[in-house]
Enzyme design. Structure first.
Site, short mmCIF file in Angstrom:
data_model
loop_
_atom_site.label_atom_id
_atom_site.label_comp_id
_atom_site.label_asym_id
_atom_site.label_seq_id
_atom_site.Cartn_x
_atom_site.Cartn_y
_atom_site.Cartn_z
N ASP A 277 -59.14 -14.72 -29.70
CA ASP A 277 -57.91 -14.81 -30.49
C ASP A 277 -57.08 -15.90 -29.69
O ASP A 277 -57.27 -16.53 -28.62
CB ASP A 277 -57.28 -13.52 -30.41
CG ASP A 277 -57.05 -13.00 -28.97
OD1 ASP A 277 -57.26 -13.69 -27.92
OD2 ASP A 277 -56.42 -11.83 -28.76
N ASP B 146 -53.12 -16.24 -28.32
CA ASP B 146 -52.10 -15.19 -27.87
C ASP B 146 -50.99 -16.09 -27.81
O ASP B 146 -50.94 -17.08 -27.24
CB ASP B 146 -52.48 -14.90 -26.44
CG ASP B 146 -53.71 -13.96 -26.47
OD1 ASP B 146 -53.81 -12.97 -26.97
OD2 ASP B 146 -54.57 -14.18 -25.74
#
Length: 107
Positions: A44, A46
């Site tokens: 992912d 961040d």
């Protein structure tokens, strides 16, 4: 601060366009695996948003989260509001980040 971000340029441009549209007055930092060399294709992204006053962001934060969720960006983008994070986590983020969007100049 570092200047490396492991994110394909086309996705970075998509993220930056949404940031510019929804939170133009916030400074935005990327942190975590995509800047520390530990990312993989499915990692992912961040992000932490810092308002000019370092106070909590308003509805624009929620609107951005929704826009990212509905976008065609094929990775999960996790967004945090700096003002809502504990000091210990702020210190951890400050150890390594990439500025994706600078806030407006302060007068």
């Amino acid at each position: 601060m570092t200047d490396q971000l492991d994110l394909p340029l086309r996705y970075r441009h998509m993220v930056e366009a949404l940031l510019s549209e929804y939170v133009p007055n916030a400074e935005v930092w990327a942190y975590g695996s995509r800047i520390n060399g530990e990312s993989h294709e499915g990692s992912d992204l961040d992000l932490v948003l810092r308002s000019l006053t370092l106070e909590p962001l308003g509805p624009e934060f929620t609107d951005l989260v929704e826009a990212l969720r509905e976008s065609n960006i094929p990775i999960l983008v996790q967004v945090c509001d700096w003002a809502m994070l504990p000091e210990s986590f702020r210190r951890e983020i400050a150890r390594g980040y990439v500025v994706l969007q600078k806030g407006p100049p302060q007068s």
